[in-house]
Design a protein around this motif. Sequence first.
Motif, PDB file in Angstrom:
ATOM      1  N   ALA A   1       8.195  44.483  41.741  1.00 16.13           N
ATOM      2  CA  ALA A   1       7.594  45.808  41.560  1.00 16.13           C
ATOM      3  C   ALA A   1       7.134  46.416  42.881  1.00 16.13           C
ATOM      4  N   LEU A   2       7.545  45.826  43.983  1.00  9.45           N
ATOM      5  CA  LEU A   2       7.051  46.241  45.291  1.00  9.45           C
ATOM      6  C   LEU A   2       7.755  47.514  45.765  1.00  9.45           C
ATOM      7  N   PRO A   3       6.996  48.542  46.177  1.00 11.66           N
ATOM      8  CA  PRO A   3       7.621  49.729  46.777  1.00 11.66           C
ATOM      9  C   PRO A   3       7.865  49.468  48.268  1.00 11.66           C
ATOM     10  N   PHE A   4       9.100  49.213  48.633  1.00 14.71           N
ATOM     11  CA  PHE A   4       9.417  48.821  50.001  1.00 14.71           C
ATOM     12  C   PHE A   4       9.323  49.999  50.969  1.00 14.71           C
ATOM     13  N   GLN A   5       8.748  49.708  52.131  1.00 17.94           N
ATOM     14  CA  GLN A   5       8.762  50.634  53.255  1.00 17.94           C
ATOM     15  C   GLN A   5       9.971  50.291  54.145  1.00 17.94           C
ATOM     16  N   PRO A   6      10.364  51.186  55.054  1.00 12.88           N
ATOM     17  CA  PRO A   6      11.474  50.852  55.954  1.00 12.88           C
ATOM     18  C   PRO A   6      11.221  49.516  56.659  1.00 12.88           C
ATOM     19  N   ALA A   7      12.192  48.612  56.538  1.00 13.26           N
ATOM     20  CA  ALA A   7      12.005  47.231  56.994  1.00 13.26           C
ATOM     21  C   ALA A   7      13.153  46.826  57.903  1.00 13.26           C
ATOM     22  N   SER A   8      12.844  45.965  58.863  1.00 12.39           N
ATOM     23  CA  SER A   8      13.912  45.434  59.707  1.00 12.39           C
ATOM     24  C   SER A   8      14.156  43.956  59.448  1.00 12.39           C
ATOM     25  N   VAL A   9      13.173  43.234  58.927  1.00 17.93           N
ATOM     26  CA  VAL A   9      13.350  41.823  58.583  1.00 17.93           C
ATOM     27  C   VAL A   9      12.694  41.567  57.237  1.00 17.93           C
ATOM     28  N   VAL A  10      13.448  40.953  56.344  1.00 15.63           N
ATOM     29  CA  VAL A  10      12.909  40.529  55.052  1.00 15.63           C
ATOM     30  C   VAL A  10      13.234  39.058  54.881  1.00 15.63           C
ATOM     31  N   ALA A  11      12.227  38.256  54.579  1.00 18.88           N
ATOM     32  CA  ALA A  11      12.411  36.828  54.333  1.00 18.88           C
ATOM     33  C   ALA A  11      12.198  36.534  52.852  1.00 18.88           C
ATOM     34  N   LEU A  12      13.162  35.864  52.272  1.00 20.33           N
ATOM     35  CA  LEU A  12      13.031  35.268  50.942  1.00 20.33           C
ATOM     36  C   LEU A  12      13.218  33.774  51.139  1.00 20.33           C
ATOM     37  N   ASN A  13      12.128  33.089  51.425  1.00 19.47           N
ATOM     38  CA  ASN A  13      12.198  31.677  51.791  1.00 19.47           C
ATOM     39  C   ASN A  13      11.896  30.815  50.566  1.00 19.47           C
ATOM     40  N   PHE A  14      12.970  30.388  49.891  1.00 19.81           N
ATOM     41  CA  PHE A  14      12.851  29.599  48.657  1.00 19.81           C
ATOM     42  C   PHE A  14      12.043  30.352  47.593  1.00 19.81           C
ATOM     43  N   THR A  15      12.363  31.630  47.461  1.00 21.65           N
ATOM     44  CA  THR A  15      11.696  32.517  46.508  1.00 21.65           C
ATOM     45  C   THR A  15      12.640  32.996  45.413  1.00 21.65           C
ATOM     46  N   LEU A  16      13.857  33.387  45.802  1.00 24.36           N
ATOM     47  CA  LEU A  16      14.788  33.973  44.835  1.00 24.36           C
ATOM     48  C   LEU A  16      15.072  33.018  43.677  1.00 24.36           C
ATOM     49  N   GLN A  17      15.089  31.721  43.957  1.00 23.83           N
ATOM     50  CA  GLN A  17      15.418  30.731  42.925  1.00 23.83           C
ATOM     51  C   GLN A  17      14.372  30.685  41.807  1.00 23.83           C
ATOM     52  N   PHE A  18      13.190  31.250  42.017  1.00 21.81           N
ATOM     53  CA  PHE A  18      12.147  31.293  40.994  1.00 21.81           C
ATOM     54  C   PHE A  18      12.127  32.628  40.236  1.00 21.81           C
ATOM     55  N   ILE A  19      13.000  33.536  40.612  1.00 18.96           N
ATOM     56  CA  ILE A  19      13.095  34.835  39.943  1.00 18.96           C
ATOM     57  C   ILE A  19      14.184  34.742  38.876  1.00 18.96           C
ATOM     58  N   PRO A  20      13.953  35.283  37.672  1.00 23.66           N
ATOM     59  CA  PRO A  20      14.988  35.233  36.632  1.00 23.66           C
ATOM     60  C   PRO A  20      16.328  35.729  37.164  1.00 23.66           C
ATOM     61  N   PRO A  21      17.410  34.997  36.915  1.00 21.89           N
ATOM     62  CA  PRO A  21      18.716  35.365  37.486  1.00 21.89           C
ATOM     63  C   PRO A  21      19.131  36.803  37.239  1.00 21.89           C
ATOM     64  N   GLU A  22      18.809  37.336  36.054  1.00 26.35           N
ATOM     65  CA  GLU A  22      19.238  38.696  35.745  1.00 26.35           C
ATOM     66  C   GLU A  22      18.488  39.742  36.567  1.00 26.35           C
ATOM     67  N   GLN A  23      17.352  39.350  37.194  1.00 26.78           N
ATOM     68  CA  GLN A  23      16.571  40.295  37.990  1.00 26.78           C
ATOM     69  C   GLN A  23      16.868  40.183  39.491  1.00 26.78           C
ATOM     70  N   ARG A  24      17.624  39.201  39.882  1.00 26.02           N
ATOM     71  CA  ARG A  24      17.907  38.990  41.298  1.00 26.02           C
ATOM     72  C   ARG A  24      18.716  40.126  41.919  1.00 26.02           C
ATOM     73  N   PRO A  25      19.760  40.636  41.257  1.00 30.54           N
ATOM     74  CA  PRO A  25      20.517  41.729  41.885  1.00 30.54           C
ATOM     75  C   PRO A  25      19.675  42.967  42.176  1.00 30.54           C
ATOM     76  N   THR A  26      18.765  43.308  41.273  1.00 28.89           N
ATOM     77  CA  THR A  26      17.927  44.495  41.481  1.00 28.89           C
ATOM     78  C   THR A  26      17.038  44.329  42.703  1.00 28.89           C
ATOM     79  N   LEU A  27      16.438  43.147  42.865  1.00 34.57           N
ATOM     80  CA  LEU A  27      15.591  42.903  44.024  1.00 34.57           C
ATOM     81  C   LEU A  27      16.398  42.994  45.313  1.00 34.57           C
TER      82      LEU A  27
END
Length: 247
Positions: A125-151
Amino acid sequence: MSHEPDRLFAQPLAQPQDFVFNEAVARVFPDMIKRSVPGYPTIVENMGVLAAQFAQPNTRLYDLGCSLGAVTQAFRRHVKTDGCRVLAVDNSAAMVERCREYLHAQNSMFQELLPAEVLEADVLALPFQPASVVALNFTLQFIPPEQRPTLLHSIRQALVPGGALILSEKLRFEDADEHALLNDLHIAFKRANGYSELEIAQKRSAIENVMKPDSLETHRQRLLDAGFSRVMPWFQCLNFASLIALP
């Protein structure tokens, strides 16, 4: 800050509950992660090195699913780009509280660090600001698979030219023999780090319904589908890997 050794699954449990990032886990997390994830210290420190190469002036650096903020600390040690700010995000109140304490301790040890904010929030639900580096460090695997593409699509839309997503995950493998071998080697890694057979089995029961790993091929295709132009593995140790995805 001091932390406790991980003994959460050392005693027999009638029925292990689903794994959650609560206060008990937060207390032992540094010990747990180092003894459970091959190459974790190398991944974290080099995320800072990589971030320094991709950081663009006057942009956000995101640490999504930050836990205790190890990646945020690495960003702050390595990135010197003007106008960058780090936003560390986690949905666990226990992790957020301790992350803030760790960053406060880092402030007392280093000068001229990037400003950093820790936010308790759902990354979906995060409103992203302009970003140059985004880290998902062992995070995506805990998000429901059907929601991963949207993120991933939201992250891609927020990334500025020259930026990067750095994604670290436990992998499953399409080949059954390869998957079985690397899984067995991972268990051997845990044994070598002092975990008993009981701890290994109970932790596996607690986490199997919560963490859903993907194959490298699935990650690559999902990232390309989200609009990334290139996906490159930069690290693998046993069944754990980290990728760079470029906008």
